[in-house]
Design a protein around this motif. Structure first.
Motif, PDB file in Angstrom:
ATOM      1  N   ILE A  44      -0.113 -16.082   6.384  1.00  0.00           N
ATOM      2  CA  ILE A  44       0.547 -14.778   6.547  1.00  0.00           C
ATOM      3  C   ILE A  44       0.573 -14.111   5.181  1.00  0.00           C
ATOM      4  O   ILE A  44       1.059 -14.690   4.213  1.00  0.00           O
ATOM      5  N   ILE A  45       0.036 -12.908   5.101  1.00  0.00           N
ATOM      6  CA  ILE A  45       0.142 -12.149   3.848  1.00  0.00           C
ATOM      7  C   ILE A  45       1.126 -11.006   4.086  1.00  0.00           C
ATOM      8  O   ILE A  45       0.880 -10.126   4.926  1.00  0.00           O
ATOM      9  N   ASP A  46       2.231 -11.034   3.376  1.00  0.00           N
ATOM     10  CA  ASP A  46       3.273 -10.029   3.553  1.00  0.00           C
ATOM     11  C   ASP A  46       3.112  -8.938   2.497  1.00  0.00           C
ATOM     12  O   ASP A  46       3.188  -9.201   1.301  1.00  0.00           O
ATOM     13  N   ILE A  47       2.863  -7.712   2.949  1.00  0.00           N
ATOM     14  CA  ILE A  47       2.648  -6.617   1.982  1.00  0.00           C
ATOM     15  C   ILE A  47       3.732  -5.540   2.106  1.00  0.00           C
ATOM     16  O   ILE A  47       3.518  -4.384   1.747  1.00  0.00           O
ATOM     17  N   THR A  48       4.898  -5.950   2.574  1.00  0.00           N
ATOM     18  CA  THR A  48       6.026  -5.008   2.700  1.00  0.00           C
ATOM     19  C   THR A  48       6.314  -4.286   1.391  1.00  0.00           C
ATOM     20  O   THR A  48       6.686  -3.112   1.376  1.00  0.00           O
ATOM     21  N   ALA A  49       6.123  -4.997   0.265  1.00  0.00           N
ATOM     22  CA  ALA A  49       6.506  -4.429  -1.023  1.00  0.00           C
ATOM     23  C   ALA A  49       5.483  -3.423  -1.559  1.00  0.00           C
ATOM     24  O   ALA A  49       5.776  -2.699  -2.510  1.00  0.00           O
ATOM     25  N   LEU A  50       4.295  -3.370  -0.952  1.00  0.00           N
ATOM     26  CA  LEU A  50       3.260  -2.481  -1.513  1.00  0.00           C
ATOM     27  C   LEU A  50       3.392  -1.057  -0.970  1.00  0.00           C
ATOM     28  O   LEU A  50       3.249  -0.830   0.226  1.00  0.00           O
ATOM     29  N   ASP A  51       3.656  -0.096  -1.866  1.00  0.00           N
ATOM     30  CA  ASP A  51       3.705   1.288  -1.387  1.00  0.00           C
ATOM     31  C   ASP A  51       2.358   1.984  -1.516  1.00  0.00           C
ATOM     32  O   ASP A  51       2.149   3.041  -0.952  1.00  0.00           O
ATOM     33  N   ILE A  52       1.452   1.388  -2.271  1.00  0.00           N
ATOM     34  CA  ILE A  52       0.089   1.919  -2.372  1.00  0.00           C
ATOM     35  C   ILE A  52      -0.906   0.780  -2.153  1.00  0.00           C
ATOM     36  O   ILE A  52      -0.792  -0.268  -2.782  1.00  0.00           O
ATOM     37  N   VAL A  53      -1.846   0.992  -1.232  1.00  0.00           N
ATOM     38  CA  VAL A  53      -2.940   0.030  -1.076  1.00  0.00           C
ATOM     39  C   VAL A  53      -4.237   0.836  -1.126  1.00  0.00           C
ATOM     40  O   VAL A  53      -4.545   1.581  -0.207  1.00  0.00           O
ATOM     41  N   ASP A  54      -4.962   0.717  -2.228  1.00  0.00           N
ATOM     42  CA  ASP A  54      -6.227   1.454  -2.318  1.00  0.00           C
ATOM     43  C   ASP A  54      -7.345   0.574  -1.772  1.00  0.00           C
ATOM     44  O   ASP A  54      -7.109  -0.561  -1.339  1.00  0.00           O
ATOM     45  N   SER A  55      -8.585   1.084  -1.789  1.00  0.00           N
ATOM     46  CA  SER A  55      -9.661   0.330  -1.143  1.00  0.00           C
ATOM     47  C   SER A  55      -9.924  -0.989  -1.871  1.00  0.00           C
ATOM     48  O   SER A  55     -10.313  -1.968  -1.262  1.00  0.00           O
ATOM     49  N   TYR A  56      -9.636  -1.008  -3.179  1.00  0.00           N
ATOM     50  CA  TYR A  56      -9.829  -2.253  -3.933  1.00  0.00           C
ATOM     51  C   TYR A  56      -8.882  -3.332  -3.424  1.00  0.00           C
ATOM     52  O   TYR A  56      -9.307  -4.441  -3.081  1.00  0.00           O
ATOM     53  N   VAL A  57      -7.604  -3.001  -3.357  1.00  0.00           N
ATOM     54  CA  VAL A  57      -6.604  -3.976  -2.906  1.00  0.00           C
ATOM     55  C   VAL A  57      -6.855  -4.352  -1.446  1.00  0.00           C
ATOM     56  O   VAL A  57      -6.772  -5.521  -1.069  1.00  0.00           O
TER      57      VAL A  57
END
Lengths: 139, 310, 122
Positions: free
Chosen positions: C45-58
């Motif tokens: 499980i990858i939790d990305i709740t904390a990320l407010d920006i996800v660009d194509s790299y991430v």
């Protein structure tokens, strides 16, 4: 209509940390200027893509971050400049594609979908200048 | 603190003030000239203001804004401050703030811009008539005239900007209301949302639909969103693309979309346009969509009799 | 800055709290894959709740990590994506068909347990 520049900041791009710094600056301005979360994410993400392009393809360059006003609305304009290899086929780069994930293609074509205006000036060996602009939506 | 908001809306700071003053060609000389007229202005103040309100009250449309004596007394007092401000010899941010407050007050009580400008025009004439009486030198009179006129026009511009900003605010509020009405989300059952889409879907509305759906899915932790397009007037390839985009975004959140209300006509359009809908759950009837959604969250609708026998 | 990886029964949970830069992203991938390799896992499980920006790299780092984990037998579910992030990624034309998605950690866990159960049953 007359466009006024309310603030202007030049930032260098020559390492990965700079990608984050430029992005954070734009994100902060967008929030201050009343961009809603969707518009803020769109503009910040486009900034991230284009700053990364400069760093990856040219190694170094510059971002000029401006707050602008025009006829009662506010916007943020960011210009990315580099003296890297340049883009031979701008049309093709802008078309991008769903399959070229992570490449320059998605960076440019994706960014264009996220902002109100995107302009590219580039030629092989002559560097690249990409300018993006997003208006704060009236909420 | 309304005027503070207007200051921000007009991006009013020292730079903007300088630009405005220069646009109206108001110089330090003008301000000094006006300041030197202050004793004269004070002498004529009450006369000018009395005449001004006599004129205003003689006009039917303007009269309605002064329902009683108390109001008239109040506005006359405000007017004195305003009047003396013209001859203060200083135009700084506080001056602008005062002007914006006056503009905002007039906008609030619904004085139409035409009346505001008409009143200004009368006011300017009265000031010039009175003050000019005492200025005997023609050359000096011209300069005084120009200085007063510049500053009054500067003030009028501020008032108009306040009106404009206020109307934009009103439009914005209405747009928000319309937007809310145009993207209603109904919680049909625990963790199941329904958005009936009615009317025309252009790209701006499509974006609102998507954003509203995404926010609500996370807020309600909804597992399924039903988009009912029975009321959409025209489904073309753009609308279909928007619906696909919404479906893809909803999936990224970890929820699913069911498209219902698809007519035979729309089904033909979608296939002819070559829109890729293999990944979408679709139903022609909303009722079927609700049944499917319930199954997705582990519930089902069963006839009463059958339930009893179980 | 490292991405913490927790073990919940037969599942792994990675909560991405920091911006995934090159160095962090590499370490993240290696740590996750090493953890699966070492003790095995039925899912990630990858939790990305904390990320407010996800660009194509991430996005690609996340996607690649999911693909790699799947090769090691751990299907991946991405949880907690914010509305603005989902809108931005789809607008850009990014598709993430190779990973599962869920609204929160609980649902992600439930989803992976279901997959693991079906696999055992088959």
């Amino acid at each position: 209509m007359a466009t006024r520049v309310l603030s202007r900041q030049e930032m260098k791009i020559d390492c990965e940390d700079d990608v984050l710094l430029v992005r954070r600056r734009v994100q902060m301005l967008a929030q201050q200027r009343g961009f809603d979360p969707f518009a803020t994410a769109a503009l910040t993400t486009a900034t991230s893509e284009l700053t990364r392009n400069v760093w990856i393809h040219a190694g170094r360059g510059q971002a000029v971050v401006e707050e602008i006003a025009e006829g009662g609305r506010c916007g943020i304009r960011v210009q990315f400049r580099d003296e890297g290899p340049g883009i031979a086929d701008i049309e093709r780069a802008l078309r991008g594609g769903y399959s070229t994930a992570g490449s320059l293609g998605l960076g440019l074509s994706g960014s264009r979908r996220l902002v109100d205006h995107l302009n590219i000036e580039s030629a092989p060996g002559r560097g690249t200048v990409v300018t993006i602009l997003k208006w704060a939506r009236l909420r | 603190m309304v005027e503070r908001q207007y200051m921000a809306r007009l991006n009013m700071d020292d730079n903007e003030l300088r630009r405005r003053l220069s646009a109206f060609e108001i110089t330090e000389e003008d301000l000094q000239r006006l300041a030197s007229l202050r004793p004269l202005a004070e002498r004529h103040m009450d006369g000018i203001i009395d005449d001004f309100y006599k004129l205003l009250l003689s006009h039917e449309e303007m009269r309605v804004h002064f329902p009683d004596e108390a109001t008239v007394r109040h506005v006359k007092r405000m007017q004195r401050e305003y009047f003396l401000g013209l001859f203060s010899g200083k135009v700084d941010l506080r001056y602008v703030e005062d002007r914006l407050r006056a503009g905002a007050a007039h906008e609030r009580i619904g004085v139409a811009p035409k009346l505001y400008l008409a009143a200004y025009s009368r006011y300017l004439r009265l000031i010039l008539d009175r003050v000019m009486q005492d200025v005997t030198d023609v050359a000096q009179a011209c300069q005084v005239y120009a200085s007063i006129q510049k500053l009054v026009h500067f003030d009028m511009a501020l008032a108009l900007d306040t009106y404009l900003a206020a109307s934009i605010d009103t439009i914005t509020r209405h747009q928000a209301a319309i937007r809310e009405l145009s993207t209603p989300v109904i919680r049909v059952y625990e963790r199941i949302l329904l958005m009936p889409i009615i009317g025309t879907v252009d790209s701006q509305r499509a974006q609102q639909i998507m954003e509203t759906v995404l926010v609500r899915v996370v807020e309600e932790q909804a597992r399924v969103v039903i988009l009912d397009i029975a009321g959409v007037s025209l489904v073309d390839s753009q609308v279909a693309d928007h619906l696909l985009e919404t479906t893809a975004a909803v999936r990224l959140l970890g929820a699913q979309t069911i498209l219902t209300g698809i007519s035979a006509q729309v089904a033909r359009t979608i296939v002819r346009l070559g829109v890729e809908i293999a990944n979408m759950h679709t139903c022609s009837r909303l009722a079927d969509g609700i049944e499917l959604a319930l199954r997705m969250v582990g519930k089902r609708i069963a006839p009463e009799m059958q339930q009893r026998s179980e | 800055m490292k991405v913490p990886i927790l073990r919940i029964g037969r599942m792994l949970l990675a909560s991405v709290q920091v911006e995934l830069r090159d160095t962090v992203a590499d370490a993240f991938q290696q740590d996750v894959l090493a953890a699966i390799e070492k003790n095995g896992a039925d899912g990630l499980i990858i939790d990305i709740t904390a990320l407010d920006i996800v660009d194509s790299y991430v996005a690609r780092v996340l996607l690649d990590t999911g693909r790699m984990a799947r090769l090691l037998g751990a299907p991946t579910v991405l949880v907690g994506m914010r509305p603005a992030v989902a809108a931005t990624l789809t607008r850009m034309g990014f598709v993430m068909d190779d990973v599962y998605t869920a609204l929160n950690i609980d649902e992600g866990l439930h989803l992976l347990q279901g997959i693991a159960g079906r696999r055992l049953g088959a």
